[in-house]
Design a protein around this motif. Structure first.
Motif, PDB file in Angstrom:
ATOM      1  N   VAL A 187     -18.688  -5.811   4.905  1.00 13.85           N
ATOM      2  CA  VAL A 187     -18.244  -4.524   4.667  1.00 13.85           C
ATOM      3  C   VAL A 187     -17.493  -4.248   3.587  1.00 13.85           C
ATOM      4  N   PHE A 188     -17.922  -3.177   2.939  1.00 14.61           N
ATOM      5  CA  PHE A 188     -17.546  -2.844   1.664  1.00 14.61           C
ATOM      6  C   PHE A 188     -16.430  -1.835   1.657  1.00 14.61           C
ATOM      7  N   ASN A 189     -15.640  -1.670   0.503  1.00 12.98           N
ATOM      8  CA  ASN A 189     -14.573  -0.620   0.318  1.00 12.98           C
ATOM      9  C   ASN A 189     -14.833   0.017  -1.110  1.00 12.98           C
ATOM     10  N   ASP A 190     -13.969   0.877  -1.504  1.00 11.96           N
ATOM     11  CA  ASP A 190     -13.999   1.406  -2.766  1.00 11.96           C
ATOM     12  C   ASP A 190     -13.131   1.112  -3.694  1.00 11.96           C
ATOM     13  N   PHE A 191     -12.147  -0.014  -3.241  1.00 15.76           N
ATOM     14  CA  PHE A 191     -11.264  -0.315  -4.322  1.00 15.76           C
ATOM     15  C   PHE A 191     -11.970  -0.625  -5.577  1.00 15.76           C
ATOM     16  N   PRO A 192     -11.331  -0.450  -6.662  1.00 17.99           N
ATOM     17  CA  PRO A 192     -11.945  -1.032  -8.189  1.00 17.99           C
ATOM     18  C   PRO A 192     -12.171  -2.157  -8.361  1.00 17.99           C
ATOM     19  N   SER A 193     -13.240  -2.731  -8.139  1.00 16.87           N
ATOM     20  CA  SER A 193     -13.824  -4.097  -8.335  1.00 16.87           C
ATOM     21  C   SER A 193     -14.181  -4.219  -9.751  1.00 16.87           C
ATOM     22  N   SER A 194     -14.711  -5.543 -10.095  1.00 19.28           N
ATOM     23  CA  SER A 194     -14.754  -5.925 -11.488  1.00 19.28           C
ATOM     24  C   SER A 194     -16.126  -5.558 -12.165  1.00 19.28           C
ATOM     25  N   LYS A 195     -16.366  -4.266 -11.942  1.00 19.15           N
ATOM     26  CA  LYS A 195     -17.648  -3.566 -12.347  1.00 19.15           C
ATOM     27  C   LYS A 195     -17.257  -3.286 -14.036  1.00 19.15           C
ATOM     28  N   LEU A 208      -4.733   6.454  -0.551  1.00 23.40           N
ATOM     29  CA  LEU A 208      -4.560   7.674   0.344  1.00 23.40           C
ATOM     30  C   LEU A 208      -5.575   8.121   1.269  1.00 23.40           C
ATOM     31  N   GLN A 209      -6.915   7.520   0.925  1.00 18.64           N
ATOM     32  CA  GLN A 209      -7.684   8.127   1.755  1.00 18.64           C
ATOM     33  C   GLN A 209      -8.240   7.174   3.120  1.00 18.64           C
ATOM     34  N   GLY A 210      -7.233   6.198   3.104  1.00 18.34           N
ATOM     35  CA  GLY A 210      -7.239   5.296   4.340  1.00 18.34           C
ATOM     36  C   GLY A 210      -8.175   4.035   4.240  1.00 18.34           C
ATOM     37  N   VAL A 211      -8.547   3.834   2.842  1.00 19.28           N
ATOM     38  CA  VAL A 211      -9.410   2.704   2.357  1.00 19.28           C
ATOM     39  C   VAL A 211     -10.836   2.884   3.263  1.00 19.28           C
ATOM     40  N   PRO A 212     -11.591   3.934   2.593  1.00 24.96           N
ATOM     41  CA  PRO A 212     -12.777   4.002   3.644  1.00 24.96           C
ATOM     42  C   PRO A 212     -13.659   2.669   3.491  1.00 24.96           C
ATOM     43  N   ARG A 213     -14.410   2.495   4.451  1.00 25.73           N
ATOM     44  CA  ARG A 213     -15.248   1.270   4.377  1.00 25.73           C
ATOM     45  C   ARG A 213     -16.738   1.652   4.964  1.00 25.73           C
ATOM     46  N   PHE A 264       0.888  -1.322   0.009  1.00 23.92           N
ATOM     47  CA  PHE A 264      -0.010   0.073   0.082  1.00 23.92           C
ATOM     48  C   PHE A 264       0.817   1.381  -0.071  1.00 23.92           C
ATOM     49  N   ILE A 265       1.825   1.161   0.923  1.00 26.39           N
ATOM     50  CA  ILE A 265       2.516   2.424   1.085  1.00 26.39           C
ATOM     51  C   ILE A 265       3.469   2.763  -0.372  1.00 26.39           C
ATOM     52  N   GLU A 266       4.085   1.907  -0.998  1.00 27.12           N
ATOM     53  CA  GLU A 266       4.858   1.664  -2.005  1.00 27.12           C
ATOM     54  C   GLU A 266       4.030   2.292  -3.232  1.00 27.12           C
ATOM     55  N   LEU A 267       2.836   1.741  -3.383  1.00 28.61           N
ATOM     56  CA  LEU A 267       1.926   2.200  -4.220  1.00 28.61           C
ATOM     57  C   LEU A 267       1.516   3.596  -4.213  1.00 28.61           C
ATOM     58  N   THR A 290      -2.481  -8.816   6.837  1.00 29.06           N
ATOM     59  CA  THR A 290      -2.630  -7.330   6.486  1.00 29.06           C
ATOM     60  C   THR A 290      -1.239  -6.897   6.264  1.00 29.06           C
ATOM     61  N   LEU A 291      -1.370  -5.463   5.501  1.00 29.77           N
ATOM     62  CA  LEU A 291      -0.179  -4.621   5.356  1.00 29.77           C
ATOM     63  C   LEU A 291      -0.564  -3.240   5.971  1.00 29.77           C
ATOM     64  N   LEU A 292       0.331  -2.475   6.141  1.00 29.28           N
ATOM     65  CA  LEU A 292       0.244  -1.099   6.693  1.00 29.28           C
ATOM     66  C   LEU A 292      -0.009  -0.258   5.442  1.00 29.28           C
ATOM     67  N   LEU A 293      -1.108   0.635   6.014  1.00 30.45           N
ATOM     68  CA  LEU A 293      -1.556   1.609   5.120  1.00 30.45           C
ATOM     69  C   LEU A 293      -0.713   3.021   5.418  1.00 30.45           C
ATOM     70  N   PRO A 294      -0.674   4.107   4.407  1.00 29.42           N
ATOM     71  CA  PRO A 294       0.165   5.178   4.785  1.00 29.42           C
ATOM     72  C   PRO A 294      -0.207   6.129   6.088  1.00 29.42           C
ATOM     73  N   ASN A 295      -1.510   5.965   6.267  1.00 25.85           N
ATOM     74  CA  ASN A 295      -2.148   6.476   7.643  1.00 25.85           C
ATOM     75  C   ASN A 295      -1.845   5.766   8.847  1.00 25.85           C
ATOM     76  N   GLY A 296      -1.141   4.794   8.928  1.00 22.35           N
ATOM     77  CA  GLY A 296      -0.821   3.702  10.075  1.00 22.35           C
ATOM     78  C   GLY A 296      -1.813   2.941  10.329  1.00 22.35           C
TER      79      GLY A 296
END
Length: 485
Positions: free
Chosen positions: A432-440, A420-425, A341-344, A458-464
């Motif tokens: 629980v749903f998130n906004d990652f681009p799904s196969s729509k 960058l938004q912290g993966v809003p859920r 996540f952080i590298e991307l 899991t992996l660390l997000l930029p916001n900790g």
């Protein structure tokens, strides 16, 4: 006393003289060999590439962009290239992997002049003056002054006769695209060993005119692709240590290209059931093993045991085995390794790992076809499954550059935005749903899905915060179109 106490042009009577002098740097850094006053007077720390420093201070010749080789009378070109450390594989028969080294990047050879190259033929092309090399590999270390980088491998090298056959084919594919006004659609994935990589600080500032088309195209350079550079490093280490390489050659002396060799090998087994194939090749049946289909493919190509197919290794061709049902439907999408996540979040598109992967990689799709629908196939026992599956076709494929720039970029940009938004859920019922681009519909080429053992993986997000590992997936529907085209 240091080896270099004054800047002067070095002259070498023979290639042996050149190599002996160059090897003074092996297992040393520039600081070890060049007088400190010279380094201070030239203010080189942190400025210019290491290759330029070697040219000017070690060999003592002025920087130039001429088409002739650097060591003109020896017809040898200097290339200073970085290695990176990877996990050592003590059981590998490849000394490069045993030592834990990999090419950090491709080797750039020379800028492609679109306007003049259309007048060249392979016999008189300028590229051939640039690929007899003096290779100086140093170990890249993050946060280390380039003057402290240690050189690990220094050797003379040039392509073998077999490799030159592939390089010629690659050169002709690139030049033919220039001749038909398709430079803007060039991609590294079009070719095997010799690539046409983008060259410039940004895509917009490096646009150049092309012949036969008014559309400007990104500046590109001939390069040896990273996978091919890795094969060079392995070759040099094995030769240096008199170590026998363990590989199988795909191409026969009569074959014109790698593509021809592949189709020739697989066509013998077209329409044969998986049972017939593994019995003919004397392979032990083990459908539960993730490596079973890879073993079948390797055997079809002439592999034995843990041997590699050298041409596929050099070209970095990724083999993927697919099963389609009797209606030509793909039951699943294709996943890639989980991304950081952080590298991307810190990438820009032009230098992103996803763009690099799709632009530089060629895939070998091996397609087996069921004699029933996928739901029926799942209910079959192993014996019925291997009778049901027949080898339908192979496809050597790379993603078109326009698809990368449009569809893949859209997915990547949305993914970065979400990270960058912290993966809003959002919780809806028990899910629980998130906004990652799904196969729509709008992400019908590449989308994002979980790629983890469980929720705790899991992996660390930029916001900790931490979030379940995710990866990019190539859509099954998109793969269907490629297979059925």
């Amino acid at each position: 006393m240091k080896l270099i106490n004054e800047i002067k042009e070095q002259y070498f009577e023979t290639e042996r003289d050149l190599l002996i002098f160059s090897k003074n740097l092996e297992n040393h850094s520039i600081k070890d060999l060049i007088d400190e006053k010279i380094l201070n007077d030239n203010e080189l720390s942190g400025k210019g590439g290491l290759g330029q420093i070697i040219e000017k201070l070690f060999f003592g010749y002025e920087l130039n962009s001429r088409q002739e080789a650097d060591f003109l009378h020896l017809n040898r070109e200097l290339k200073v290239a970085p290695l990176k450390e990877i996990k050592k594989n003590s059981n590998s028969k490849d000394l490069r992997l045993k030592l834990g080294y990999s090419a950090k990047e491709r080797i750039v050879i020379t800028i492609i002049n679109y306007l003049s190259i259309v007048n060249e033929t392979w016999d008189n092309c300028s590229l051939k003056n640039k690929i007899k090399l003096l290779l100086m590999f140093y170990l890249y270390q993050k946060d280390t002054d380039k003057l402290d980088y240690v050189f690990k491998l220094i050797e003379l090298w040039e392509p073998s006769i077999d490799d030159m056959k592939v390089i010629q084919s690659d050169w002709e594919k690139i030049v033919n695209k220039v001749r038909i006004g398709e430079v803007h659609n060039l991609s590294e994935g079009d070719t095997l060993y010799l690539g046409a990589c983008t060259k410039g600080s940004t895509a917009l500032t490096s646009l150049r005119e092309q012949p036969y088309n008014s559309e400007r195209a990104s500046q590109r350079a001939f390069c040896f692709k990273s996978s091919y550079v890795n094969s060079i490093i392995s070759e040099l280490y094995n030769k240096k240590n008199q170590h026998k390489e363990n590989y199988i050659k795909l191409m026969s002396p009569m074959d014109i290209s790698v593509e021809e060799s592949l189709y020739k090998r697989f066509s013998k087994y077209y329409q044969k059931s998986l049972k017939e194939i593994y019995e003919l090749l004397n392979i032990e049946l083990n459908l539960g093993s993730k490596q079973f289909y890879n073993t079948v493919v390797n055997k079809i190509l002439g592999g034995k045991g843990d041997s590699t197919i050298i041409e596929l290794e050099k070209a970095g061709i990724k083999t993927k085995v697919f099963r389609i049902d009797n209606n030509d439907k793909m039951p699943e999408s294709l996943s890639f390794p989980a991304f950081n996540f952080i590298e991307l979040a810190n990438e820009d598109w032009d230098n992103s790992e996803l763009k690099e992967m799709f632009e530089s990689t060629k895939f070998l799709f091996v397609v087996f076809k069921m004699n029933c629908k996928n739901e029926e196939y799942k209910k079959l026992d192993d014996e019925e499954k291997i009778i049901s599956l027949r080898l339908e076709k192979i496809i050597l494929w790379n993603m078109p550059i326009e698809t990368i720039e449009k569809d893949v970029r859209k997915t990547w940009e949305k993914t970065k935005e979400v990270i960058l938004q912290g993966v809003p859920r959002e919780k809806r019922g028990n899910k629980v749903f998130n906004d990652f681009p799904s196969s729509k519909l709008e992400y019908n080429v590449v989308h994002v899905r979980p790629h983890a053992r469980d929720r705790e993986d899991t992996l660390l997000l930029p916001n900790g915060d931490r979030f379940t590992k995710q990866s990019f997936w190539l859509s099954g529907k998109y793969i269907e179109k490629i297979i059925n085209n």
